[in-house]
Design an enzyme around this catalytic site. Sequence first.
Site, PDB file in Angstrom:
ATOM      1  N   CYS A   2      77.180 -60.515 -52.817  1.00  0.00           N
ATOM      2  CA  CYS A   2      76.369 -59.336 -53.101  1.00  0.00           C
ATOM      3  C   CYS A   2      76.196 -59.233 -54.609  1.00  0.00           C
ATOM      4  O   CYS A   2      77.098 -59.520 -55.380  1.00  0.00           O
ATOM      5  CB  CYS A   2      76.964 -58.012 -52.604  1.00  0.00           C
ATOM      6  SG  CYS A   2      77.209 -57.931 -50.844  1.00  0.00           S
ATOM      7  N   ARG A  27      73.626 -64.476 -55.204  1.00  0.00           N
ATOM      8  CA  ARG A  27      74.896 -63.922 -54.717  1.00  0.00           C
ATOM      9  C   ARG A  27      74.811 -63.455 -53.264  1.00  0.00           C
ATOM     10  O   ARG A  27      75.834 -63.116 -52.649  1.00  0.00           O
ATOM     11  CB  ARG A  27      75.308 -62.733 -55.584  1.00  0.00           C
ATOM     12  CG  ARG A  27      75.383 -63.057 -57.056  1.00  0.00           C
ATOM     13  CD  ARG A  27      75.782 -61.837 -57.845  1.00  0.00           C
ATOM     14  NE  ARG A  27      77.121 -61.405 -57.496  1.00  0.00           N
ATOM     15  CZ  ARG A  27      78.217 -61.889 -58.019  1.00  0.00           C
ATOM     16  NH1 ARG A  27      78.159 -62.802 -58.950  1.00  0.00           N
ATOM     17  NH2 ARG A  27      79.402 -61.458 -57.629  1.00  0.00           N
ATOM     18  N   TRP A  73      75.048 -59.930 -49.073  1.00  0.00           N
ATOM     19  CA  TRP A  73      75.525 -61.002 -48.211  1.00  0.00           C
ATOM     20  C   TRP A  73      76.494 -60.320 -47.255  1.00  0.00           C
ATOM     21  O   TRP A  73      77.558 -59.854 -47.651  1.00  0.00           O
ATOM     22  CB  TRP A  73      76.245 -62.071 -49.047  1.00  0.00           C
ATOM     23  CG  TRP A  73      76.620 -63.288 -48.266  1.00  0.00           C
ATOM     24  CD1 TRP A  73      75.879 -64.405 -48.078  1.00  0.00           C
ATOM     25  CD2 TRP A  73      77.854 -63.526 -47.576  1.00  0.00           C
ATOM     26  NE1 TRP A  73      76.557 -65.313 -47.321  1.00  0.00           N
ATOM     27  CE2 TRP A  73      77.775 -64.801 -46.986  1.00  0.00           C
ATOM     28  CE3 TRP A  73      79.030 -62.781 -47.386  1.00  0.00           C
ATOM     29  CZ2 TRP A  73      78.814 -65.353 -46.235  1.00  0.00           C
ATOM     30  CZ3 TRP A  73      80.057 -63.322 -46.632  1.00  0.00           C
ATOM     31  CH2 TRP A  73      79.932 -64.597 -46.075  1.00  0.00           C
ATOM     32  N   ASN A  99      79.852 -54.266 -53.975  1.00  0.00           N
ATOM     33  CA  ASN A  99      80.101 -55.693 -53.758  1.00  0.00           C
ATOM     34  C   ASN A  99      81.601 -55.848 -53.539  1.00  0.00           C
ATOM     35  O   ASN A  99      82.379 -55.465 -54.408  1.00  0.00           O
ATOM     36  CB  ASN A  99      79.635 -56.485 -55.003  1.00  0.00           C
ATOM     37  CG  ASN A  99      80.187 -57.901 -55.074  1.00  0.00           C
ATOM     38  OD1 ASN A  99      80.387 -58.426 -56.152  1.00  0.00           O
ATOM     39  ND2 ASN A  99      80.436 -58.534 -53.948  1.00  0.00           N
ATOM     40  N   GLY A 100      81.988 -56.385 -52.391  1.00  0.00           N
ATOM     41  CA  GLY A 100      83.419 -56.562 -52.117  1.00  0.00           C
ATOM     42  C   GLY A 100      83.740 -56.160 -50.694  1.00  0.00           C
ATOM     43  O   GLY A 100      82.835 -56.016 -49.864  1.00  0.00           O
ATOM     44  N   GLU A 484      80.992 -85.017 -51.249  1.00  0.00           N
ATOM     45  CA  GLU A 484      80.048 -84.142 -51.956  1.00  0.00           C
ATOM     46  C   GLU A 484      78.600 -84.431 -51.526  1.00  0.00           C
ATOM     47  O   GLU A 484      77.806 -83.507 -51.345  1.00  0.00           O
ATOM     48  CB  GLU A 484      80.242 -84.317 -53.473  1.00  0.00           C
ATOM     49  CG  GLU A 484      79.298 -83.536 -54.359  1.00  0.00           C
ATOM     50  CD  GLU A 484      79.348 -82.020 -54.207  1.00  0.00           C
ATOM     51  OE1 GLU A 484      80.253 -81.490 -53.545  1.00  0.00           O
ATOM     52  OE2 GLU A 484      78.440 -81.357 -54.743  1.00  0.00           O
ATOM     53  N   LYS A 488      76.162 -81.650 -49.809  1.00  0.00           N
ATOM     54  CA  LYS A 488      74.816 -81.291 -50.303  1.00  0.00           C
ATOM     55  C   LYS A 488      73.829 -81.291 -49.152  1.00  0.00           C
ATOM     56  O   LYS A 488      73.035 -80.384 -48.998  1.00  0.00           O
ATOM     57  CB  LYS A 488      74.323 -82.267 -51.374  1.00  0.00           C
ATOM     58  CG  LYS A 488      74.939 -82.228 -52.734  1.00  0.00           C
ATOM     59  CD  LYS A 488      74.868 -80.916 -53.456  1.00  0.00           C
ATOM     60  CE  LYS A 488      75.971 -80.042 -53.088  1.00  0.00           C
ATOM     61  NZ  LYS A 488      76.820 -79.319 -53.761  1.00  0.00           N
ATOM     62  N   GLU A 491      74.470 -78.393 -46.606  1.00  0.00           N
ATOM     63  CA  GLU A 491      74.217 -77.069 -47.189  1.00  0.00           C
ATOM     64  C   GLU A 491      72.732 -76.715 -47.184  1.00  0.00           C
ATOM     65  O   GLU A 491      72.367 -75.589 -46.862  1.00  0.00           O
ATOM     66  CB  GLU A 491      74.662 -77.044 -48.663  1.00  0.00           C
ATOM     67  CG  GLU A 491      76.131 -76.811 -48.882  1.00  0.00           C
ATOM     68  CD  GLU A 491      76.491 -76.799 -50.372  1.00  0.00           C
ATOM     69  OE1 GLU A 491      77.276 -75.943 -50.764  1.00  0.00           O
ATOM     70  OE2 GLU A 491      75.990 -77.655 -51.136  1.00  0.00           O
ATOM     71  N   HIS A 507      88.780 -95.377 -37.467  1.00  0.00           N
ATOM     72  CA  HIS A 507      89.710 -94.556 -36.687  1.00  0.00           C
ATOM     73  C   HIS A 507      88.999 -93.360 -36.069  1.00  0.00           C
ATOM     74  O   HIS A 507      89.623 -92.317 -35.841  1.00  0.00           O
ATOM     75  CB  HIS A 507      90.871 -94.109 -37.580  1.00  0.00           C
ATOM     76  CG  HIS A 507      91.626 -95.252 -38.165  1.00  0.00           C
ATOM     77  ND1 HIS A 507      92.403 -96.091 -37.398  1.00  0.00           N
ATOM     78  CD2 HIS A 507      91.680 -95.743 -39.428  1.00  0.00           C
ATOM     79  CE1 HIS A 507      92.922 -97.028 -38.171  1.00  0.00           C
ATOM     80  NE2 HIS A 507      92.505 -96.844 -39.410  1.00  0.00           N
ATOM     81  N   LYS A 606      76.350 -68.100 -53.513  1.00  0.00           N
ATOM     82  CA  LYS A 606      76.874 -68.931 -54.596  1.00  0.00           C
ATOM     83  C   LYS A 606      78.265 -68.502 -55.040  1.00  0.00           C
ATOM     84  O   LYS A 606      79.103 -69.323 -55.365  1.00  0.00           O
ATOM     85  CB  LYS A 606      75.905 -68.897 -55.779  1.00  0.00           C
ATOM     86  CG  LYS A 606      76.302 -69.893 -56.837  1.00  0.00           C
ATOM     87  CD  LYS A 606      75.120 -70.493 -57.503  1.00  0.00           C
ATOM     88  CE  LYS A 606      75.521 -71.661 -58.368  1.00  0.00           C
ATOM     89  NZ  LYS A 606      75.828 -72.874 -57.589  1.00  0.00           N
TER      90      LYS A 606
HETATM   91  C1  G6P Z   1      80.333 -71.508 -52.604  1.00  0.00           C
HETATM   92  C2  G6P Z   1      79.158 -72.247 -53.208  1.00  0.00           C
HETATM   93  C3  G6P Z   1      79.543 -73.698 -53.499  1.00  0.00           C
HETATM   94  C4  G6P Z   1      80.772 -73.733 -54.388  1.00  0.00           C
HETATM   95  C5  G6P Z   1      81.933 -72.946 -53.791  1.00  0.00           C
HETATM   96  C6  G6P Z   1      83.055 -72.767 -54.796  1.00  0.00           C
HETATM   97  O1  G6P Z   1      80.590 -71.999 -51.342  1.00  0.00           O
HETATM   98  O2  G6P Z   1      78.043 -72.197 -52.337  1.00  0.00           O
HETATM   99  O3  G6P Z   1      78.471 -74.349 -54.142  1.00  0.00           O
HETATM  100  O4  G6P Z   1      81.166 -75.061 -54.577  1.00  0.00           O
HETATM  101  O5  G6P Z   1      81.494 -71.632 -53.432  1.00  0.00           O
HETATM  102  O6  G6P Z   1      82.573 -71.995 -55.858  1.00  0.00           O
HETATM  103  P1  G6P Z   1      83.143 -71.990 -57.303  1.00  0.00           P
HETATM  104  O7  G6P Z   1      82.276 -71.010 -58.037  1.00  0.00           O
HETATM  105  O8  G6P Z   1      84.563 -71.513 -57.209  1.00  0.00           O
HETATM  106  O9  G6P Z   1      83.064 -73.348 -57.866  1.00  0.00           O
END
Ligand code: G6P
Length: 611
Positions: A2, A27, A73, A99-100, A484, A488, A491, A507, A606
């Site tokens: 949020c 956010r 969110w 927010n929280g 990673e 990507k 996501e 395995h 994010k």
């Molecule tokens: C969320 C974001 C990711 C990020 C993760 C950790 O899931 O969508 O892109 O890697 O949080 O976030 P941070 O800010 O702690 O790296």
Amino acid sequence: MCGIVGYIGKKQAYPILINGLKRLEYRGYDSAGIALLDGDLKSYKKSGKVKDLEHYLKKKDLNGTMGMGHTRWATHGAPNDVNAHPHLSETKDLAIIHNGIIENYYTLKEGLLQRGYKFLSNTDTEVLIHLIQDIKQNEKVGIDEAVRIALNEVIGAYAIVVLSKDDPDVLIAAKTASPLVVGVGKDEYFISSDVTPFVEYTKKVIYLNDGEMVIIKKGKLIIKTIKNLIKTPYIQKLEVDLERLEKGGYEHFMLKEIYEQPRSIMDSMRGRFNTSENRLVLGGLNEMEHRLKNLRRIIFVACGTSWHASLIGERLIEDFARIPVEVEYASEFRYRNPIIGADDMVIAISQSGETADTLAAVELAKSKGANVFGICNVVGSAIARTCHAGAYTHAGPEIGVASTKAFTAQLTVLALVALSLAEKRGTLGKRDFKRLLIALEQIPSLVEKCLASNDEIKKIAKRFKDSKNFLYLGRGYQFPVALEGALKLKEISYIHAEGYPAAEMKHGPIALIDEHMPVVVIAANKSTYEKVVSNTEEVKARKGIIIAVTKEDDTTMRNLADYTLEVPETEEVFSPMLSIIPLQLLAYHIAILRGCNVDQPRNLAKSVTVE
Ligand code: G6P
């Protein structure tokens, strides 16, 4: 998650608030709302993105020189119009954005229900505004005091802004465990989850601490704790320019951020080493030097992409500095009873510096006496401020939800941390140290070369846009890259993808391979090259379709693979900074071809400020 923004001053508040919400949308983006105070308290909210709210507001009365906005969110209650913020008191003269998570909201709600309050939404936030109203009426106190008393009853995380119709010159905000900054302008103040909504108006900021509230009354700012202790505001100077918050001609923030990597990697290195003098200085590590004398072990704590960077950090530190390293998901670590103490160093990695689990892991490590070092991107963020020392990644604002440039900046700083620890412990010879520094210095120009394959990657993306699954394989330094790369893709394109150690494939995942399964093999390392070739043969024997990320001129892999993506040669330890680039682009193009919103993928946010 949020995003919240507030304004009080002489300008019209709405344009500032709506632009602020657009910048905070990373956010959370399932619903949004605005409240304005102009004699009347006007509150508007809508499910959907900020642009949906903007559209809905086209014909509304948006006058007012103070107000607040929220982009959500969802945690408690579905993302719909009713659960969107602001929430109003029953008297309709108080409004709140939040927010929280208010963890004891159920208990508070029970009490309020018994006192006859009616709830319109399913949110935890609505409880707080009724509580504030209740205190204001029963204890006959002003709005600021009612907010302060109410917050003493709250358990959980909050950043809030409150408006009161009867107090047209008062804006109140408070925080615990969720971020909140105050922008101090000339005859105007801004409140926000981060600095982005107000960078064009002021560079003066105050970062609020947990348990603090700010009351802006008749143009004057007061900061106090919720225990009623007055605090002296500490104003800091901000260093973010507007240009870095905009798309700069790119269609999406994610693409812009992928292309920014030569520069952001350079920014992460800038001023930290000098190859001609064979010198490396990481101020944060030096600050901690006295704590590192008996260093026994390093433990990384992180989430998501930052956790993948940690896996590479583990390899770098073990290789260069010969210190045992463990990597933990912050969310797991915080609820275990880990055996750590003063001889351990915990390294927390976080782009946002806000991730609730990582912050809690840092606090736990500190409480057990460990030395905590932070690698964060957002300057002044909660994790950065909580750690004993740290190093910023300086990648600049990352707005696309899928992390790209923050990842390679983290790898850069991790390389520097590992080299610096090696230097302090004498585990690397002078020549090796210099060779590695020189190799690191060349990475930005090699990343530039990787980006030149964009058109080729677009073609491959066309071929695979309708695939249902993907497997990513890598070994050694490339295994975290496989994780990673898969992250990507899932996501932003919603295709199921798994990253696996190449040899471990037999395995289990090998059972999934058939002529429909694209397998991305990252074969850009020397040490296990032949082994990865054999693993690729195993895939080919089962008719899997191979997309290989290889070094330039690798004819063996070119003959074996259906598609190849070449990356330039570098030191193996730094090769993830190159091999991840085509995988970021591949995910981007597949997602675009599938019509997905790459900057704001569904269900994600994010900054994850909830557990
Ligand atoms: C969320 C974001 C990711 C990020 C993760 C950790 O899931 O969508 O892109 O890697 O949080 O976030 P941070 O800010 O702690 O790296």
